[in-house]
Motif scaffolding. Sequence first.
Motif, short mmCIF file in Angstrom:
data_model
loop_
_atom_site.label_atom_id
_atom_site.label_comp_id
_atom_site.label_asym_id
_atom_site.label_seq_id
_atom_site.Cartn_x
_atom_site.Cartn_y
_atom_site.Cartn_z
N SER A 144 -10.83 9.74 11.85
CA SER A 144 -11.04 10.92 12.77
C SER A 144 -9.86 11.11 13.63
N ALA A 145 -9.75 12.29 14.07
CA ALA A 145 -8.31 12.74 14.74
C ALA A 145 -7.87 12.06 15.89
N ASN A 146 -9.07 11.64 16.67
CA ASN A 146 -8.83 10.90 17.81
C ASN A 146 -8.22 9.29 17.55
N ALA A 147 -9.06 8.81 16.32
CA ALA A 147 -8.84 7.59 16.05
C ALA A 147 -7.32 7.28 15.64
N VAL A 148 -6.69 8.40 14.70
CA VAL A 148 -5.48 8.67 14.38
C VAL A 148 -4.60 8.54 15.42
N ARG A 149 -4.66 9.45 16.55
CA ARG A 149 -3.96 9.34 17.65
C ARG A 149 -3.66 7.99 18.61
N ASN A 150 -5.01 7.37 18.33
CA ASN A 150 -4.99 6.01 19.13
C ASN A 150 -4.41 5.11 18.25
N THR A 151 -4.24 4.92 16.99
CA THR A 151 -3.36 4.22 16.37
C THR A 151 -2.18 4.34 16.34
N LEU A 152 -1.68 5.66 16.12
CA LEU A 152 -0.30 6.08 16.26
C LEU A 152 0.22 5.60 17.85
N HIS A 190 2.99 2.68 18.37
CA HIS A 190 4.33 2.86 19.10
C HIS A 190 4.61 1.85 20.19
N ASP A 191 3.38 1.62 20.96
CA ASP A 191 3.34 0.73 22.09
C ASP A 191 3.74 -0.75 21.62
N PHE A 231 4.64 1.47 4.18
CA PHE A 231 4.08 2.55 4.93
C PHE A 231 4.79 2.80 6.19
N SER A 232 5.38 3.70 6.68
CA SER A 232 6.31 4.04 7.73
C SER A 232 5.59 4.70 8.87
N VAL A 233 5.86 4.08 10.07
CA VAL A 233 5.50 4.58 11.23
C VAL A 233 6.82 4.64 12.36
N GLY A 234 7.16 5.73 12.96
CA GLY A 234 8.14 5.63 13.78
C GLY A 234 9.42 5.27 13.27
N GLY A 235 9.57 5.43 11.95
CA GLY A 235 10.78 4.91 11.09
C GLY A 235 10.81 3.52 10.57
N HIS A 236 9.61 2.91 11.00
CA HIS A 236 9.61 1.34 10.89
C HIS A 236 8.62 1.01 9.52
N PRO A 237 8.86 0.12 8.90
CA PRO A 237 8.17 -0.15 7.63
C PRO A 237 7.07 -1.17 8.14
N PHE A 238 5.82 -0.78 7.56
CA PHE A 238 4.68 -1.75 7.63
C PHE A 238 4.17 -2.27 6.33
N PHE A 239 3.28 -3.37 6.22
CA PHE A 239 2.60 -3.60 5.10
C PHE A 239 1.11 -3.77 6.08
N PHE A 279 -14.47 -8.66 7.41
CA PHE A 279 -14.62 -8.66 8.71
C PHE A 279 -15.78 -7.91 9.35
N THR A 280 -16.06 -8.14 10.42
CA THR A 280 -17.38 -7.59 11.26
C THR A 280 -17.35 -6.08 11.46
N MET A 281 -15.86 -5.56 11.50
CA MET A 281 -15.87 -4.00 11.64
C MET A 281 -14.67 -3.45 10.86
N PRO A 282 -14.35 -2.41 10.47
CA PRO A 282 -13.31 -1.94 9.83
C PRO A 282 -12.09 -2.05 10.83
N ALA A 283 -11.09 -2.55 10.07
CA ALA A 283 -9.91 -2.83 10.83
C ALA A 283 -8.48 -2.52 10.02
N LEU A 284 -7.47 -2.21 10.54
CA LEU A 284 -6.29 -2.15 9.82
C LEU A 284 -5.08 -2.99 10.61
N VAL A 285 -4.57 -4.04 9.88
CA VAL A 285 -3.72 -4.65 10.21
C VAL A 285 -2.24 -4.46 9.76
N PHE A 286 -1.26 -3.99 10.90
CA PHE A 286 -0.01 -3.67 10.76
C PHE A 286 0.89 -4.74 10.76
#
Length: 380
Positions: free
Chosen positions: A202-210, A214-215, A281-289, A304-311
């Motif tokens: 969802s758009a809201n989840a995308v904003r929250n993930t970004l 960044h934090d 994958f790049s976020v903020g110019g930073h590479p992630f696995f 895992f008990t819920m969907p999750a993405l580990v960066f």
Amino acid sequence: MGSVAAELLSDADTQAPALVGPVEMTGDRIAEFADAIGDPHPAYRSAEAARALGYPDVIAPPTFAVRLAAQAEAAVVARHPLGYDYTSAVHLSQEYRHIRPIRKGDVLTARARLVKARQAMGGGLISVEVTIEAEDGTAVTVSTAQMLSTHPVPGPAAVGTEERAYGALAEFIGGDSFVCLGARAALKRNTISLRHCGELGSANAVRNTLAGLHDFLESLEPGERSYASFVATFDSLPDTSERAFEDTMWRHLQDMHDRDSRHHPWSTQYAPDPSSPRFAFSVGGHPFFIVGLHPGASRPSRRFTMPALVFNSHLQFNAMGRTFFKMRKRIRDRDHDLNGSVNPSLVTYRSEARHYSGRMTDSDWGCPFVARPGESGSTE
């Protein structure tokens, strides 16, 4: 305000700042405060001395604003953001911006608001902003403070979604079927940052993930012994199959990239082509696995008990040097011992994009992700 604060504070709390004041600045009050802190400066007592410095009347020591700001901060943390007690919190940072001196005749009000609240470093990490205003509403001093508490409020306390997610993650990482030693080290060192982001894709989840990433990047310091990860958790999916999770995950990552690439280039050290062995994958110019977790995963270490993405930061992996390769071998050995085999995707394919969802992809699988033209760094 972040999603955590919105979940754990009432609507009135999130919309209205905590107020201290009004406080009328009389000459006696200023002089008494200057005496109390042992500051003999004549401008704090004499209008003539203050005018000689260009001020219209007696001014107050700058630390008077500090006292007011501290009182306003206390009013915010008394609400126990994230369910933690901040009376003995660690102040990770504190900054004051004095716009003008406090003067005799000022009537001041301090307005404090919670600007960020998230689960991190094994506790509640919050940022509080205080604006001290004159009677006409103009700002006199603005302070920002970042505080960490690892002490839950004693007795029954509301447990929010993020707290439940963090607890479930800690139990999962500590379980017998979990193989990643780096994650265990991060959990032990309280360097896992977690944010519950809503509905995956969802758009809201995308904003929250970004926002969470960044934090996370603000405090990330890759090093040889650095173990830190950002975990985005999500609401349950109606279809728990591996393919459904994979499709939704890539749609989520595509939207993240489309938004992030408006402001940040791709990492210059990694390729934007998901078929390349140099992809990250790049976020903020930073590479992630990225490690995808969900209830329908076939591999126990991904279930895992819920969907999750580990960066996980590639720069962190690189900074670890030989330690990384030794740890990777130990992880694969542990995977083999516990599950009878090493994850076949890891030993079959070089492109890491195939590994993100945890599903063993077919040889003709094509990654649906497309980097925005003109935004990439490495072209390998």
